[in-house]
Enzyme design. Structure first.
Site, PDB file in Angstrom:
ATOM      1  N   MET A  42       0.801  -1.580   0.211  1.00 31.91           N
ATOM      2  CA  MET A  42      -0.205  -0.138  -0.161  1.00 31.91           C
ATOM      3  C   MET A  42       1.167   1.573  -0.188  1.00 31.91           C
ATOM      4  SD  MET A  42      -3.578  -0.906   1.886  1.00 31.91           S
ATOM      5  CE  MET A  42      -2.483  -1.067   3.653  1.00 31.91           C
ATOM      6  N   ALA A  92       4.062   3.708   0.962  1.00 34.80           N
ATOM      7  CA  ALA A  92       4.583   4.477   2.043  1.00 34.80           C
ATOM      8  C   ALA A  92       6.264   3.386   2.765  1.00 34.80           C
ATOM      9  CB  ALA A  92       4.057   4.866   3.277  1.00 34.80           C
ATOM     10  N   HIS A 145      10.346  -3.386   3.231  1.00 34.36           N
ATOM     11  CA  HIS A 145       9.018  -3.416   1.950  1.00 34.36           C
ATOM     12  C   HIS A 145      10.601  -3.742   1.208  1.00 34.36           C
ATOM     13  CE1 HIS A 145       6.294  -1.509   3.161  1.00 34.36           C
ATOM     14  NE2 HIS A 145       5.187  -2.133   2.588  1.00 34.36           N
ATOM     15  N   GLU A 196       5.797 -10.933   7.693  1.00 35.74           N
ATOM     16  CA  GLU A 196       5.462 -12.220   8.773  1.00 35.74           C
ATOM     17  C   GLU A 196       4.619 -11.720  10.049  1.00 35.74           C
ATOM     18  OE1 GLU A 196       8.668 -14.328   9.886  1.00 35.74           O
ATOM     19  OE2 GLU A 196       7.593 -16.264   8.498  1.00 35.74           O
ATOM     20  N   ASP A 225       2.332  -8.600   9.391  1.00 32.45           N
ATOM     21  CA  ASP A 225       0.896  -9.098   9.688  1.00 32.45           C
ATOM     22  C   ASP A 225       0.702 -10.603   9.693  1.00 32.45           C
ATOM     23  OD1 ASP A 225       0.630  -6.011   9.063  1.00 32.45           O
ATOM     24  OD2 ASP A 225       1.772  -6.892   7.604  1.00 32.45           O
ATOM     25  N   SER A 283       7.461  -0.474   9.499  1.00 35.98           N
ATOM     26  CA  SER A 283       5.304  -0.466   9.428  1.00 35.98           C
ATOM     27  C   SER A 283       5.517   1.358   8.765  1.00 35.98           C
ATOM     28  CB  SER A 283       4.706  -0.447  11.006  1.00 35.98           C
ATOM     29  OG  SER A 283       3.271   0.034  10.140  1.00 35.98           O
ATOM     30  N   SER A 284       4.516   1.138   7.840  1.00 40.00           N
ATOM     31  CA  SER A 284       4.302   2.308   6.801  1.00 40.00           C
ATOM     32  C   SER A 284       3.378   3.302   7.870  1.00 40.00           C
ATOM     33  CB  SER A 284       3.504   1.932   5.808  1.00 40.00           C
ATOM     34  OG  SER A 284       3.850   1.543   5.184  1.00 40.00           O
TER      35      SER A 284
HETATM   36  O1  PAF Z   1      -0.102  -5.776   3.978  1.00 41.89           O
HETATM   37  C1  PAF Z   1      -0.581  -5.079   3.266  1.00 41.89           C
HETATM   38  O2  PAF Z   1       0.113  -4.170   2.849  1.00 41.89           O
HETATM   39  C2  PAF Z   1      -1.901  -5.246   2.369  1.00 41.89           C
HETATM   40  O3  PAF Z   1      -2.726  -5.954   3.088  1.00 41.89           O
HETATM   41  C3  PAF Z   1      -2.121  -5.530   0.964  1.00 41.89           C
HETATM   42  C4  PAF Z   1      -1.606  -6.971   1.390  1.00 41.89           C
HETATM   43  C5  PAF Z   1      -0.631  -5.212   0.231  1.00 41.89           C
HETATM   44  C6  PAF Z   1      -3.565  -6.018   0.288  1.00 41.89           C
HETATM   45  O4  PAF Z   1      -4.193  -3.930   0.557  1.00 41.89           O
END
Ligand code: PAF
Length: 283
Positions: free
Chosen positions: A30, A32, A37, A151, A153, A188-189
């Protein structure tokens, strides 16, 4: 790096890559983007021939309008970061590319087998419906060979594994370890929204989680949960929403240490909602 804004254009790119037998690695995000990432993208590049990252702040997974509005958006910075990694293509769709108008008003239904009834699912009703809805749409478009998820999330990752199994997607889901700042704070963003003072307080969350590992041989899961909640709440400015020690497969609350477990926590640091988790190894 190609920047693709529309689904039709993406389909052509995918057709080209598949035609030449290239393996596609995919990192849905998403935006940011942070160092966590970046590691997912670097791994996707190393393990595949063609790396695609999507950036889309998915409205259907936000059950709180303010959270959606305040979600950080830094597209130009994200694109610079991705260019430096060597990513091949970034997909930045708009809402109309991902959703038909009527879809926004009809709740998406998926059989989660109970995985959505606990933790995040209890506090963010409908959240995982939105996640499955967008990830399945992205998988249909991108047709990845491998897709990379963090992980941090943990519950989302369990649900994605279930979705892939139930819907027979031919994609390997690659679970990637949590990336932490030097202070221990899980990347985290949402950390972008923390003040310097809050960031310091938020780093106490992981310190408590790591310390809690010392007590698995003397506390029951319930006693350990109470201890973690007490320690985190004792930090002024932090408020635990939940901490639950659950079976890593079913996500059901554990009363004994009889199976591999993970402790999942959600904490408000001021107005910012942060999540983290820790595996417990029983000797
Ligand atoms: O983890 C995230 O950033 C979001 O939940 C995802 C997997 C991109 C779905 O919008």
């Amino acid at each position: 790096m190609k920047i693709v804004k529309h689904a039709d254009e993406l389909k052509k790119e995918i057709f080209g890559a598949k035609n030449t037998g290239e393996k596609i690695g995919f990192v849905p995000t998403m935006g940011a983007l942070h160092a966590g990432h970046k590691l997912l993208v670097e791994r996707a590049i190393a393990e595949n021939d063609f790396c695609i990252v999507s950036i889309f702040v998915n409205p259907t997974q936000f059950n709180n309008k303010t959270d959606l509005e305040k979600y950080p958006r830094n597209l130009d910075v994200d694109i610079l970061l991705l260019e430096k990694t060597g990513c091949d293509l970034v997909f930045v769709p708009n809402i109309e590319d991902m959703y038909a108008l009527e879809e926004m008003n009809i709740p998406f239904q998926f059989d989660f087998g109970g995985l959505d009834q606990v933790m995040e699912g209890k506090f963010r009703p409908g959240h995982f419906n939105g996640v499955v809805q967008i990830v399945s749409k992205l998988f249909n478009l991108v047709q990845p060979d491998k897709a990379y998820f963090g992980e941090k999330d943990f519950q989302q990752l369990s649900i994605i594994h279930r979705m892939v199994k139930i819907m027979n997607y031919k994609v390997d889901i690659i679970d990637c370890p949590i990336v932490r700042e030097p202070s221990g704070l899980a990347m985290s963003s949402r950390n972008e929204r923390l003040s310097t003072e809050e960031r310091k307080k938020a780093s106490e969350i992981s310190k408590v989680l790591f310390e809690s590992r010392n007590f698995v041989n003397s506390f029951t899961p319930d006693e350990l949960s109470q201890w973690v909640i007490g320690e985190v709440n004792a930090v002024k400015g932090l408020k635990v929403e939940y901490f639950e020690i659950v079976d890593i497969e079913s996500l059901q609350i554990m009363r004994t240490w009889s199976k591999p477990t993970v402790g999942c926590i959600t904490v408000f640091c001021g107005a910012v909602r942060l999540i983290d988790n820790i595996r417990y190894i029983i000797n």
